[in-house]
Design a protein around this motif. Structure first.
Motif, PDB file in Angstrom:
ATOM      1  N   ASN A   1       6.394   2.476  -4.742  1.00  0.00           N
ATOM      2  CA  ASN A   1       7.110   3.711  -3.140  1.00  0.00           C
ATOM      3  C   ASN A   1       8.286   2.976  -1.862  1.00  0.00           C
ATOM      4  O   ASN A   1       8.507   3.762  -0.570  1.00  0.00           O
ATOM      5  N   THR A   2       8.857   1.395  -2.060  1.00  0.00           N
ATOM      6  CA  THR A   2      10.285   0.966  -1.234  1.00  0.00           C
ATOM      7  C   THR A   2      11.074   1.151  -1.985  1.00  0.00           C
ATOM      8  O   THR A   2      11.941   2.279  -1.552  1.00  0.00           O
ATOM      9  N   GLU A   3      10.949   1.578  -3.299  1.00  0.00           N
ATOM     10  CA  GLU A   3      12.285   2.489  -4.294  1.00  0.00           C
ATOM     11  C   GLU A   3      11.998   3.729  -3.545  1.00  0.00           C
ATOM     12  O   GLU A   3      13.430   4.608  -3.087  1.00  0.00           O
ATOM     13  N   VAL A   4      10.983   4.325  -3.926  1.00  0.00           N
ATOM     14  CA  VAL A   4      10.558   5.947  -3.235  1.00  0.00           C
ATOM     15  C   VAL A   4      11.665   6.172  -1.881  1.00  0.00           C
ATOM     16  O   VAL A   4      12.565   6.872  -1.857  1.00  0.00           O
ATOM     17  N   ALA A   5      11.156   5.789  -0.851  1.00  0.00           N
ATOM     18  CA  ALA A   5      11.659   5.446   0.482  1.00  0.00           C
ATOM     19  C   ALA A   5      13.344   5.493   0.181  1.00  0.00           C
ATOM     20  O   ALA A   5      13.550   5.634   1.589  1.00  0.00           O
ATOM     21  N   ARG A   6      13.944   4.559  -0.488  1.00  0.00           N
ATOM     22  CA  ARG A   6      15.129   4.355  -0.829  1.00  0.00           C
ATOM     23  C   ARG A   6      15.932   4.961  -0.900  1.00  0.00           C
ATOM     24  O   ARG A   6      17.094   5.555  -0.633  1.00  0.00           O
ATOM     25  N   TYR A   7      15.294   5.706  -2.035  1.00  0.00           N
ATOM     26  CA  TYR A   7      15.958   6.690  -2.034  1.00  0.00           C
ATOM     27  C   TYR A   7      16.053   7.981  -0.930  1.00  0.00           C
ATOM     28  O   TYR A   7      17.850   8.279  -1.249  1.00  0.00           O
ATOM     29  N   PHE A   8      14.792   8.289  -0.455  1.00  0.00           N
ATOM     30  CA  PHE A   8      15.232   9.739   0.396  1.00  0.00           C
ATOM     31  C   PHE A   8      15.778   8.868   1.136  1.00  0.00           C
ATOM     32  O   PHE A   8      16.655   9.878   1.988  1.00  0.00           O
ATOM     33  N   GLY A   9      16.444   7.682   1.650  1.00  0.00           N
ATOM     34  CA  GLY A   9      17.197   7.206   2.644  1.00  0.00           C
ATOM     35  C   GLY A   9      18.246   7.947   2.569  1.00  0.00           C
ATOM     36  O   GLY A   9      19.431   8.097   2.986  1.00  0.00           O
ATOM     37  N   ASP A  10      18.893   7.526   1.101  1.00  0.00           N
ATOM     38  CA  ASP A  10      20.322   7.936   0.873  1.00  0.00           C
ATOM     39  C   ASP A  10      20.739   9.431   0.634  1.00  0.00           C
ATOM     40  O   ASP A  10      21.373   9.462   0.668  1.00  0.00           O
ATOM     41  N   MET A  11      19.320   9.863   0.310  1.00  0.00           N
ATOM     42  CA  MET A  11      19.672  11.002   0.537  1.00  0.00           C
ATOM     43  C   MET A  11      20.588  11.340   2.265  1.00  0.00           C
ATOM     44  O   MET A  11      19.842  13.129   2.031  1.00  0.00           O
ATOM     45  N   GLY A  12      19.482  10.417   2.952  1.00  0.00           N
ATOM     46  CA  GLY A  12      19.402  12.132   4.383  1.00  0.00           C
ATOM     47  C   GLY A  12      18.318  11.754   4.773  1.00  0.00           C
ATOM     48  O   GLY A  12      18.467  12.173   6.228  1.00  0.00           O
ATOM     49  N   PHE A  13      16.913  11.366   4.045  1.00  0.00           N
ATOM     50  CA  PHE A  13      15.654  11.636   4.801  1.00  0.00           C
ATOM     51  C   PHE A  13      15.129  10.357   5.582  1.00  0.00           C
ATOM     52  O   PHE A  13      15.419   9.172   4.789  1.00  0.00           O
ATOM     53  N   SER A  14      14.712  10.057   6.481  1.00  0.00           N
ATOM     54  CA  SER A  14      13.303   8.980   6.441  1.00  0.00           C
ATOM     55  C   SER A  14      12.300   9.316   6.424  1.00  0.00           C
ATOM     56  O   SER A  14      11.164  10.133   6.673  1.00  0.00           O
ATOM     57  N   VAL A  15      11.805   7.678   5.471  1.00  0.00           N
ATOM     58  CA  VAL A  15      10.052   8.575   5.448  1.00  0.00           C
ATOM     59  C   VAL A  15       9.080   7.311   6.533  1.00  0.00           C
ATOM     60  O   VAL A  15       9.982   6.193   6.637  1.00  0.00           O
ATOM     61  N   VAL A  16       8.599   8.398   7.397  1.00  0.00           N
ATOM     62  CA  VAL A  16       8.356   7.892   8.236  1.00  0.00           C
ATOM     63  C   VAL A  16       6.343   6.784   7.969  1.00  0.00           C
ATOM     64  O   VAL A  16       6.630   5.855   8.764  1.00  0.00           O
ATOM     65  N   ARG A  17       6.099   7.523   7.165  1.00  0.00           N
ATOM     66  CA  ARG A  17       4.226   7.042   6.310  1.00  0.00           C
ATOM     67  C   ARG A  17       5.186   7.069   4.956  1.00  0.00           C
ATOM     68  O   ARG A  17       5.002   8.046   4.215  1.00  0.00           O
ATOM     69  N   ASP A  18       3.478   6.215   4.280  1.00  0.00           N
ATOM     70  CA  ASP A  18       3.818   6.370   3.356  1.00  0.00           C
ATOM     71  C   ASP A  18       2.643   6.350   2.610  1.00  0.00           C
ATOM     72  O   ASP A  18       1.614   4.966   3.062  1.00  0.00           O
ATOM     73  N   ILE A  19       1.836   6.710   1.381  1.00  0.00           N
ATOM     74  CA  ILE A  19       0.595   6.023   0.681  1.00  0.00           C
ATOM     75  C   ILE A  19       0.905   6.274  -0.710  1.00  0.00           C
ATOM     76  O   ILE A  19       0.952   7.252  -1.253  1.00  0.00           O
ATOM     77  N   PRO A  20       0.059   4.645  -1.000  1.00  0.00           N
ATOM     78  CA  PRO A  20       0.410   4.237  -2.345  1.00  0.00           C
ATOM     79  C   PRO A  20      -0.924   3.936  -2.805  1.00  0.00           C
ATOM     80  O   PRO A  20      -1.966   3.282  -2.339  1.00  0.00           O
ATOM     81  N   LEU A  21      -1.105   4.962  -3.943  1.00  0.00           N
ATOM     82  CA  LEU A  21      -2.494   5.417  -4.203  1.00  0.00           C
ATOM     83  C   LEU A  21      -3.150   3.495  -4.887  1.00  0.00           C
ATOM     84  O   LEU A  21      -3.747   3.466  -4.726  1.00  0.00           O
ATOM     85  N   GLN A  22      -1.954   3.076  -5.437  1.00  0.00           N
ATOM     86  CA  GLN A  22      -2.855   2.167  -6.306  1.00  0.00           C
ATOM     87  C   GLN A  22      -3.194   2.068  -7.557  1.00  0.00           C
ATOM     88  O   GLN A  22      -4.542   1.614  -7.711  1.00  0.00           O
ATOM     89  N   CYS A  23      -3.196   3.420  -8.413  1.00  0.00           N
ATOM     90  CA  CYS A  23      -3.852   3.840  -9.764  1.00  0.00           C
ATOM     91  C   CYS A  23      -3.695   1.976 -10.709  1.00  0.00           C
ATOM     92  O   CYS A  23      -3.239   1.349 -10.723  1.00  0.00           O
ATOM     93  N   PRO A  24      -5.477   1.815 -11.313  1.00  0.00           N
ATOM     94  CA  PRO A  24      -5.460   0.662 -11.930  1.00  0.00           C
ATOM     95  C   PRO A  24      -4.376   1.016 -12.990  1.00  0.00           C
ATOM     96  O   PRO A  24      -4.536  -0.549 -13.587  1.00  0.00           O
ATOM     97  N   SER A  25      -4.516   2.226 -13.639  1.00  0.00           N
ATOM     98  CA  SER A  25      -3.830   2.275 -15.378  1.00  0.00           C
ATOM     99  C   SER A  25      -3.222   3.557 -15.346  1.00  0.00           C
ATOM    100  O   SER A  25      -2.644   4.682 -13.605  1.00  0.00           O
TER     101      SER A  25
END
Length: 249
Positions: A143-167
């Motif tokens: 999710n940190t990588e996703v936020a970094r990407y969207f930041g580069d594209m000019g968006f701000s990630v206000v909140r995020d939820i990683p559901l942490q799937c086991p596989s």
């Protein structure tokens, strides 16, 4: 010049992780008449993603096997490539996404649509979006990588939820109730749009429904990717049931 009898408008070569069971039916549901999807799997062992480190390692395996799958799908002579994969396309921000696109396009000789840049195109098409929230099946490191990407594209990630799937395969087991709860937690007056990433997460119809009761764009990555592929090929068919992106734009 003769054309494919079923894919007479376009033949899409689709690649995604071999563990992915959602992309193929999602893309087929959104397929207009005369367009065909030809899925080839990127060899992906179903290793448990039980930590930040093992998730990243598993995603790197997918990245390393991508070009083999591209070579495979090219044997059916597709007109265009659609990448039904997500995490890899967010690595290293906007620069990483551009590098990945160049690598695949040079290897195949075809243009491509893929998750990260398709979501950006979708957000820009809606217009007026600056602050977003993100839900994923990933672990926090991704999710940190996703936020970094969207930041580069000019968006701000206000909140995020990683559901942490086991596989990898368990991602496809996440159902509507859990995703609906995530959307409610993510929404707020400080969010202009919600984006779902992770192509093995089934959310194309829930996202369409959520737009109605949240009153803002809710973008499922599979919808954005397939929409981008259609529009990039001049196919303007409006497909009902998958949200404003496919119905209006």
């Amino acid at each position: 010049m003769s054309k494919d009898s079923q894919g007479w408008r376009k033949k899409f070569g689709v690649i995604g992780p071999s563990t992915n069971t959602i992309v193929q039916p999602d893309f087929d549901d959104m397929r207009p008449y005369g367009v065909t999807n030809h899925y080839r799997g990127i060899f992906t062992p179903d290793a448990n993603a039980v930590s930040n480190e093992s998730f990243r390692a598993g995603a790197e395996t997918i990245a390393g096997n991508t070009l083999d799958a591209v070579t495979n799908v090219m044997t059916c002579s597709p007109d265009y490539l659609v990448l039904g994969m997500s995490a890899v396309t967010f690595f290293d921000g906007g620069t990483g996404a551009d590098r990945f696109q160049k690598q695949v396009e040079e290897h195949s000789g075809l243009k491509i649509s893929f998750g990260s840049h398709a979501c950006t195109a979708a957000l820009n098409t809606y217009g007026g979006v600056k602050r977003i929230a993100v839900v994923s099946p990933y672990w926090p490191v991704m999710n940190t990588e996703v936020a970094r990407y969207f930041g580069d594209m000019g968006f701000s990630v206000v909140r995020d939820i990683p559901l942490q799937c086991p596989s990898w395969t368990r991602i496809a087991h996440i159902g509507t109730p859990e995703l609906r709860d995530a959307l409610r937690k993510l929404d707020g007056d400080d969010v202009d749009a919600i984006v779902q990433v992770g192509t093995n997460l089934s959310m194309v119809r829930l996202a369409a429904a959520a737009e109605l009761w949240l009153g803002k764009p809710v973008i499922a990555i599979n919808t954005a990717t397939y929409w981008h592929a259609l529009r990039a090929n001049g196919i303007q068919d409006k497909m009902p049931g998958f949200g404003r992106l496919l119905e209006e734009f």
